[in-house]
Enzyme design. Structure first.
Site, PDB file in Angstrom:
ATOM      1  N   SER A 252       5.926  -0.558  -1.137  1.00  0.00           N
ATOM      2  CA  SER A 252       4.745  -1.042  -0.436  1.00  0.00           C
ATOM      3  C   SER A 252       4.040   0.177   0.137  1.00  0.00           C
ATOM      4  CB  SER A 252       5.143  -1.997   0.681  1.00  0.00           C
ATOM      5  OG  SER A 252       5.471  -1.249   1.837  1.00  0.00           O
ATOM      6  N   LYS A 253       2.761  -0.014   0.468  1.00  0.00           N
ATOM      7  CA  LYS A 253       1.994   1.148   0.936  1.00  0.00           C
ATOM      8  C   LYS A 253       2.552   1.677   2.257  1.00  0.00           C
ATOM      9  CE  LYS A 253      -1.688   1.225  -2.061  1.00  0.00           C
ATOM     10  NZ  LYS A 253      -2.982   0.800  -2.498  1.00  0.00           N
ATOM     11  N   ARG A 254       3.350   0.844   2.921  1.00  0.00           N
ATOM     12  CA  ARG A 254       3.898   1.287   4.207  1.00  0.00           C
ATOM     13  C   ARG A 254       5.280   1.917   4.082  1.00  0.00           C
ATOM     14  NH1 ARG A 254       1.145  -3.629   5.833  1.00  0.00           N
ATOM     15  NH2 ARG A 254       2.695  -4.408   4.411  1.00  0.00           N
ATOM     16  N   ASP A 255       5.798   1.939   2.868  1.00  0.00           N
ATOM     17  CA  ASP A 255       7.147   2.459   2.641  1.00  0.00           C
ATOM     18  C   ASP A 255       7.180   3.956   2.979  1.00  0.00           C
ATOM     19  OD1 ASP A 255       9.593   3.251   1.637  1.00  0.00           O
ATOM     20  OD2 ASP A 255       9.469   1.908  -0.083  1.00  0.00           O
ATOM     21  N   GLN A 260       3.303   8.762  -0.680  1.00  0.00           N
ATOM     22  CA  GLN A 260       2.650   7.977  -1.732  1.00  0.00           C
ATOM     23  C   GLN A 260       1.282   8.457  -2.164  1.00  0.00           C
ATOM     24  OE1 GLN A 260       2.977   3.761  -1.527  1.00  0.00           O
ATOM     25  NE2 GLN A 260       4.668   3.842  -0.089  1.00  0.00           N
TER      26      GLN A 260
END
Ligand code: GLU
Length: 485
Positions: A252-255, A260
């Protein structure tokens, strides 16, 4: 048909690693086959910061060394390359599809649709558009229009058909048309939806191969229906596998376990060649077993046949191993230039360096080059060169309590005081240590580790002679004094 591929991001933010992968595969295929690589922007989501998003996407690709043949910045034969400037084109196609009966206006309001979906859910159905406006008479349409309703336009999906296509990654893929509701192609505000605009763009830009992430697989049957309605051949498709994190979960973009965005790598001082190499192997594998590939080697080896069906795992350890490989083998001067801004930002070295300062920093960075994964690490690796006082690690402090420590350090202190230069060469340092050995009889660990512990606070580190050369006479003298008193 000449190979023409495209990367079509929504420019709503920085270049994500998954976008970079799509662009790279496009680029490699284009270069391999002497075709063209197009970048076009799906900028119909007007709420966001599109201009900076466009710039940031292009900057990220440029940094990676991915070049394009047509886009918003350099133009090209199929301009414009952003969807908001192609609205007239979509309109022409919509009129044609309307006339053919493949598309119809739908006057349902948001709240009517909501209600319909809720009722379906209550009956245990998956919410879907029921086709309510499929067969409106002219009179009904006029009545809705008179009420002030502005229609969206929906594609009339044929019933009872199997839509199938050959995907370069997934083989033959089939979808039942009955599972696809009549979908919106143009919203009431006149803005086309992704599935529609992408088809018109791919068609009019003569795109031969569509490479994109697996999450778009289920969009493909809708797009194929539009091609068919227009009497056009669809491009070939290759849906690259998902990129998962090390827990095999969709990232996820918050990982935070994964860096990223390409710009973050740039800011940390990674070498672009390393990131490019790593990204290329996310879901594609070359014929040979090696892991290290230059851009030219990637172009030489690339083919859609070796895209993998199983998900790609983003392995940060592998990335860092690769990165360190590139760092070790990089031109020292290049690494120095990457590292300097980080030392400056940390306030460790001045913004303006004179020539001896430059020389010193260059030597410092080169001493650590072999150990670096990315340039910003230089700041955490070298604190002892900048501190006034030594911070002792436990084992180093213990070593200084050994009974031979005072003799070793006292002797080193005396010989050091005879040295003139502020930065005696590594050779001279070696000579000093030899003198200490001859004078005290201590050698090996007892000699070298004691000196290192007293002067750096650690038992291990880079080459001792080089380290002390860079530390300089003043710092060494002060540190010896502090330990001995
Ligand atoms: N804007 C879409 C995306 O960023 C493009 C998908 C496609 O390549 O068709 O995922």
């Amino acid at each position: 048909m000449p190979v023409r591929v495209r990367y079509a991001p929504s420019p709503t933010g920085h270049l994500h690693i998954a976008g970079a992968r799509t662009a790279l595969f496009d680029y490699l295929l284009a270069r391999k086959s002497g075709g063209q690589f197009v970048i076009r922007f799906e900028d119909t989501d007007q709420a966001r910061h599109l201009e900076s998003g466009i710039r940031s996407q292009l900057d990220g690709l440029r940094w990676l060394g991915i070049e394009w043949d047509e886009s918003v910045d350099i133009g090209g034969p199929y301009a414009p390359y952003r969807q908001t400037e192609r609205l007239d084109l979509y309109r022409t196609f919509t009129e044609r599809l309307l006339k053919q009966g493949d598309v119809y206006p739908c006057y349902c309001t948001e709240s009517e649709l909501e209600e319909e979906y809720k009722a379906q859910e209550a009956r245990g159905e998956t919410p879907h558009y029921s086709g309510k406006c499929r067969h409106l008479t002219e009179g009904e349409k006029q009545r809705f229009a008179a009420e002030g309703r502005v229609p969206c336009y929906r594609f009339r999906v044929p019933e009872g058909e199997t839509i199938s296509f050959d995907d370069h990654v997934r083989g033959t893929v089939e979808f039942e048309s009955d599972g696809i509701a009549d979908f919106v192609i143009v919203r009431p505000d006149g803005i086309p939806t992704y599935n529609y605009a992408a088809v018109i763009d791919d068609l009019t830009m003569k795109i031969s191969h569509v490479i994109r992430g697996e999450e778009h697989l289920s969009n493909t049957p809708r797009q194929l229906l539009i091609y068919r309605a227009l009497g056009a051949d669809a491009p070939e498709f290759a849906h690259a596998s998902l990129i998962l994190n090390r827990d095999r979960k969709k990232m996820s973009k918050r990982d935070e376990s994964i860096v990223q965005f390409v710009q973050q790598y740039q800011e940390l001082g990674y070498l672009p060649e390393a990131v490019l190499n790593f990204v290329a192997l996310l879901g594609w594998s070359p014929r040979s077993e090696e892991e290290i590939y230059s851009k030219d080697e990637l172009i030489e080896q690339f083919g859609l046949d070796r895209l993998s069906k199983s998900p790609a795992i983003f392995d940060t350890e592998k990335l860092n191993w690769m990165s360190n490989h590139y760092m070790k083998n990089a031109e020292p001067q290049k690494v120095v230039e990457l590292a300097i801004p980080h030392l400056q930002k940390a306030g460790l070295i001045p913004e303006q360096l004179d020539s001896s300062g430059k020389q010193w920093v260059a030597e410092l960075v080169q001493l650590y080059q072999e150990q670096l994964t990315y340039a910003a690490e230089i700041v955490q690796l070298t604190p002892t060169f900048f501190r006034e006082q030594v911070e002792f690690e436990e084992d180093a402090a213990a070593m200084l309590k050994e009974d031979y420590a005072p003799a070793v350090l006292g002797s080193f202190q005396r010989h050091l005081s005879e040295v003139e230069a502020e930065h005696p060469s590594a050779e001279e340092i070696k000579g000093l240590l030899k003198k200490v050995q001859n004078e005290t009889g201590y050698k090996g660990k007892q000699l070298f580790m004691t000196v290192r512990a007293a002067l750096t606070g650690q038992l291990h580190g880079r080459d001792l002679n080089e380290t002390l050369h860079l530390l300089g006479k003043n710092k060494m003298a002060a540190r010896l004094q502090a330990v001995l008193s």
